[in-house]
Design a protein around this motif. Structure first.
Motif, short mmCIF file in Angstrom:
data_model
loop_
_atom_site.label_atom_id
_atom_site.label_comp_id
_atom_site.label_asym_id
_atom_site.label_seq_id
_atom_site.Cartn_x
_atom_site.Cartn_y
_atom_site.Cartn_z
N MET A 1 0.84 -1.20 0.00
CA MET A 1 0.00 0.00 0.00
C MET A 1 0.88 1.25 0.00
SD MET A 1 -3.11 1.11 2.57
CE MET A 1 -2.10 1.39 4.02
N ILE A 2 0.45 2.26 -0.75
CA ILE A 2 1.20 3.52 -0.80
C ILE A 2 0.88 4.33 0.46
CG2 ILE A 2 1.46 5.70 -2.03
CD1 ILE A 2 0.86 4.19 -4.61
N THR A 3 1.93 4.66 1.20
CA THR A 3 1.75 5.39 2.46
C THR A 3 2.58 6.65 2.52
OG1 THR A 3 3.48 4.05 3.50
CG2 THR A 3 1.20 3.28 3.73
N SER A 4 3.24 7.01 1.43
CA SER A 4 4.11 8.19 1.42
C SER A 4 3.69 9.15 0.31
CB SER A 4 5.57 7.77 1.19
OG SER A 4 6.37 8.91 0.94
N ALA A 5 3.61 10.45 0.64
CA ALA A 5 3.25 11.47 -0.34
C ALA A 5 4.30 11.61 -1.42
CB ALA A 5 3.02 12.81 0.34
N SER A 6 5.49 11.12 -1.17
CA SER A 6 6.56 11.21 -2.16
C SER A 6 6.61 10.01 -3.09
CB SER A 6 7.92 11.37 -1.46
OG SER A 6 8.20 10.23 -0.65
N ASP A 52 -8.52 3.81 -3.27
CA ASP A 52 -8.60 4.06 -1.83
C ASP A 52 -8.52 2.72 -1.10
OD1 ASP A 52 -9.63 4.48 0.81
OD2 ASP A 52 -10.64 6.29 0.13
N ALA A 53 -7.55 2.59 -0.22
CA ALA A 53 -7.34 1.31 0.47
C ALA A 53 -8.54 0.91 1.33
CB ALA A 53 -6.09 1.38 1.34
N GLU A 54 -9.33 1.89 1.77
CA GLU A 54 -10.46 1.59 2.63
C GLU A 54 -11.78 1.54 1.88
OE1 GLU A 54 -10.45 4.42 5.80
OE2 GLU A 54 -8.49 3.76 6.57
N GLY A 63 -6.16 -2.34 -8.37
CA GLY A 63 -5.13 -1.33 -8.57
C GLY A 63 -4.21 -1.26 -7.37
N GLU A 64 -3.42 -0.20 -7.33
CA GLU A 64 -2.50 0.00 -6.21
C GLU A 64 -3.25 0.69 -5.08
OE1 GLU A 64 1.22 -0.29 -4.38
OE2 GLU A 64 0.71 -0.94 -6.41
N ALA A 65 -3.29 0.05 -3.92
CA ALA A 65 -3.97 0.63 -2.77
C ALA A 65 -3.19 1.84 -2.25
CB ALA A 65 -4.12 -0.40 -1.66
N LEU A 70 -3.88 10.38 1.43
CA LEU A 70 -2.94 10.71 0.36
C LEU A 70 -3.65 10.81 -0.98
CD1 LEU A 70 0.11 8.46 1.32
CD2 LEU A 70 -0.18 10.92 1.72
N LEU A 71 -4.63 9.92 -1.21
CA LEU A 71 -5.40 9.99 -2.46
C LEU A 71 -6.20 11.29 -2.51
CD1 LEU A 71 -5.57 7.99 -4.83
CD2 LEU A 71 -7.77 7.24 -3.92
N ALA A 72 -6.76 11.67 -1.38
CA ALA A 72 -7.52 12.93 -1.32
C ALA A 72 -6.63 14.13 -1.59
CB ALA A 72 -8.21 13.06 0.03
N GLU A 73 -5.39 14.09 -1.13
CA GLU A 73 -4.47 15.22 -1.29
C GLU A 73 -4.13 15.51 -2.75
OE1 GLU A 73 -1.00 14.64 1.07
OE2 GLU A 73 -2.06 14.78 2.98
#
Length: 240
Positions: A1-6, A52-54, A63-65, A70-73
């Motif tokens: 899961m993507i957890t970083s804004a970078s 969205d992971a949730e 797709g990639e969770a 972060l998705l909202a940002e």
């Protein structure tokens, strides 16, 4: 899961908010399940699909969770999307001069993305039709135009303004022939200009007809997207 804004995928979404970057990279972003589903239904393959992971969307390919915040940002929407897709601009339909639709719209410097998207939607609803765009028109793959098109951008072929085919009928606010009095045959292209500047004289001179949609007394003009939709409806309702 993507957890970083970078994360590179999120950085790419942010870059594609710029028209220059969309044109340079040949990519654009679709936000929300409706647009992504429309793209997939039209046969486009996503370069990236971020979900969205949730709040996954079972109807879409996996797709990639992504962490929801972060998705909202990276979204341009007022509410967080459940999915964001990145697609190739070259996969969108283009006008084929060998088998063109029987009617089309040619837009001159229509810079409002909502109008461009709405005209694509009208071309889809009253088509088959194409939309040709001059330099100075809004990008049909920008976020506002995509939303206004409601997925029509994935079905309506586009072209450059100079590549628009057929008999050109310019639509002006006043002093043209009433549209309902003109013969509208297959191969008609309606030419529309920006609402403030209109159509310049040299472009008008290249049109075979100049038409006006009659208005109620005291009314000044129509929004360009409404005018284009009325013209396409008038063309479609004629018996052939």
């Amino acid at each position: 899961m993507i957890t970083s804004a970078s994360n590179p995928r999120l950085r790419l979404v942010r870059r594609l908010a710029s028209r220059n970057q969309r044109e340079r990279l040949g990519l654009f972003v679709c936000e929300g399940e409706d647009l992504v589903e429309a793209a997939l239904a039209a046969g486009l393959e996503p370069v990236e699909l971020l979900v969205d992971a949730e709040r996954p969307v079972p109807e879409l390919p996996p797709g990639e969770a992504v962490e929801p915040g972060l998705l909202a940002e990276v979204s341009s929407l007022g509410h967080p999307p459940r999915v964001i897709g990145i697609f190739r601009g070259d996969d969108l339909p283009r006008l084929d001069s060998r088998t063109p639709p029987p009617v089309g719209l040619a837009l001159w410097h229509v810079a409002d993305p909502g109008n461009v998207g709405t005209l694509l939607r009208a071309a889809d609803g009253f088509g088959p039709a194409f939309v040709a765009l001059s330099a100075g028109c809004a990008d049909p793959t920008g976020p506002k135009a995509l939303r206004a098109s409601a997925g029509a951008v994935f079905r309506v072929p586009t072209a450059r303004f100079d590549d628009a085919l057929g008999l050109r009928i310019a639509l002006v606010a006043h002093a043209g022939k009433p549209l309902d009095e003109l013969e509208l045959e297959e191969g008609t292209t309606f030419v529309l200009g920006a609402e403030r500047e209109g159509i310049p004289d040299d472009v008008l001179a290249a049109c075979e007809e100049i038409a006006t949609i009659p208005l109620a007394p005291g009314a000044e003009s129509l929004n360009v997207a409404i005018a284009g939709a009325i013209a396409l409806y008038e063309w479609r309702r004629r018996p052939r």
